[in-house]
Motif scaffolding. Structure first.
Motif, PDB file in Angstrom:
ATOM      1  N   ILE A 165      12.061 -20.625 -28.070  1.00 42.89           N
ATOM      2  CA  ILE A 165      12.327 -19.185 -28.207  1.00 42.89           C
ATOM      3  C   ILE A 165      11.098 -18.380 -27.781  1.00 42.89           C
ATOM      4  CG2 ILE A 165      12.736 -17.341 -29.882  1.00 42.89           C
ATOM      5  CD1 ILE A 165      14.553 -19.282 -31.389  1.00 42.89           C
ATOM      6  N   LYS A 166       9.916 -18.826 -28.206  1.00 43.63           N
ATOM      7  CA  LYS A 166       8.683 -18.138 -27.811  1.00 43.63           C
ATOM      8  C   LYS A 166       8.530 -18.126 -26.288  1.00 43.63           C
ATOM      9  CE  LYS A 166       5.842 -18.955 -31.908  1.00 43.63           C
ATOM     10  NZ  LYS A 166       4.665 -19.649 -32.443  1.00 43.63           N
ATOM     11  N   ASP A 167       8.816 -19.273 -25.645  1.00 44.83           N
ATOM     12  CA  ASP A 167       8.721 -19.355 -24.184  1.00 44.83           C
ATOM     13  C   ASP A 167       9.693 -18.374 -23.516  1.00 44.83           C
ATOM     14  OD1 ASP A 167       6.758 -21.253 -24.380  1.00 44.83           O
ATOM     15  OD2 ASP A 167       8.110 -22.968 -24.031  1.00 44.83           O
ATOM     16  N   LYS A 182      10.902 -13.280 -20.699  1.00 39.28           N
ATOM     17  CA  LYS A 182      11.575 -11.974 -20.663  1.00 39.28           C
ATOM     18  C   LYS A 182      10.553 -10.837 -20.632  1.00 39.28           C
ATOM     19  CE  LYS A 182      15.959 -12.895 -20.779  1.00 39.28           C
ATOM     20  NZ  LYS A 182      16.853 -12.504 -19.719  1.00 39.28           N
ATOM     21  N   ALA A 183       9.482 -10.964 -21.412  1.00 39.72           N
ATOM     22  CA  ALA A 183       8.439  -9.933 -21.442  1.00 39.72           C
ATOM     23  C   ALA A 183       7.770  -9.834 -20.064  1.00 39.72           C
ATOM     24  CB  ALA A 183       7.408 -10.252 -22.515  1.00 39.72           C
ATOM     25  N   LYS A 184       7.506 -10.994 -19.425  1.00 37.38           N
ATOM     26  CA  LYS A 184       6.913 -10.990 -18.084  1.00 37.38           C
ATOM     27  C   LYS A 184       7.847 -10.301 -17.092  1.00 37.38           C
ATOM     28  CE  LYS A 184       4.085 -15.195 -18.186  1.00 37.38           C
ATOM     29  NZ  LYS A 184       3.957 -16.552 -17.640  1.00 37.38           N
ATOM     30  N   GLU A 185       9.136 -10.635 -17.156  1.00 35.79           N
ATOM     31  CA  GLU A 185      10.106 -10.043 -16.237  1.00 35.79           C
ATOM     32  C   GLU A 185      10.166  -8.522 -16.406  1.00 35.79           C
ATOM     33  OE1 GLU A 185      13.917 -11.913 -16.666  1.00 35.79           O
ATOM     34  OE2 GLU A 185      13.164 -13.878 -16.073  1.00 35.79           O
ATOM     35  N   LYS A 186      10.224  -8.102 -17.680  1.00 33.25           N
ATOM     36  CA  LYS A 186      10.281  -6.653 -17.938  1.00 33.25           C
ATOM     37  C   LYS A 186       9.008  -5.972 -17.447  1.00 33.25           C
ATOM     38  CE  LYS A 186      13.579  -6.142 -21.622  1.00 33.25           C
ATOM     39  NZ  LYS A 186      13.891  -5.372 -22.808  1.00 33.25           N
TER      40      LYS A 186
END
Length: 149
Positions: free
Chosen positions: A28-30, A35-39
């Motif tokens: 989940i952390k990965d 997702k944070a990188k993509e955003k």
């Protein structure tokens, strides 16, 4: 969503996270990191595209302003050159008139014109005592031609 809903979901997510096994937590952390990188990348790309569009618009606007100013400058320069040409033409015409008046040495032209150096008589052109007509040079009635002769 309302603030209460967010708080409730946040609490539920924490409870679920506490009761999940470690391998799933890591997964989940990965996924959250991805997702944070993509955003973040999407956000940066959107900002870069906006900056590019703004730069393009500003460049086009400045180019139009420059063209307008260049055209205006060209028109002013042409007007100034035409004005100078008219003034020079008038000066040339006045100079030619003046030159005609000054350099006139012909006898049949207007006496009001200024005579040149060549047209002034010198002492050698004046008649002396030997050039004056005497009684021998005067014509008499015998020298006059008549219609019959």
């Amino acid at each position: 969503m309302g603030n209460e809903m967010k708080k409730t979901l946040g609490k539920a997510a924490k409870k679920v996270l506490e009761h999940t096994p470690e391998p799933i937590k890591e997964e989940i952390k990965d996924k959250v990191k991805e997702k944070a990188k993509e955003k973040f990348v999407d956000s940066i790309q959107d900002k870069a595209e906006d900056a590019t569009d703004n730069l393009k618009e500003a460049t086009e606007e400045k180019a139009e302003q420059f063209e307008d100013k260049a055209e205006e400058g060209k028109e002013k320069a042409q007007d100034a050159l035409l004005s100078v040409r008219d003034k020079v033409g008038k000066v040339v015409e006045a100079g030619e008139d003046f030159q005609d008046k000054v350099s006139s040495t012909k006898d049949d032209e207007d006496d009001r014109k200024i005579k040149g150096v060549k047209s002034i008589k010198s002492y050698t052109d004046m008649k002396g005592a030997s050039n004056v007509k005497s009684s021998k040079n005067i014509k008499s009635s015998n020298d006059i031609k008549t219609m019959g002769s």
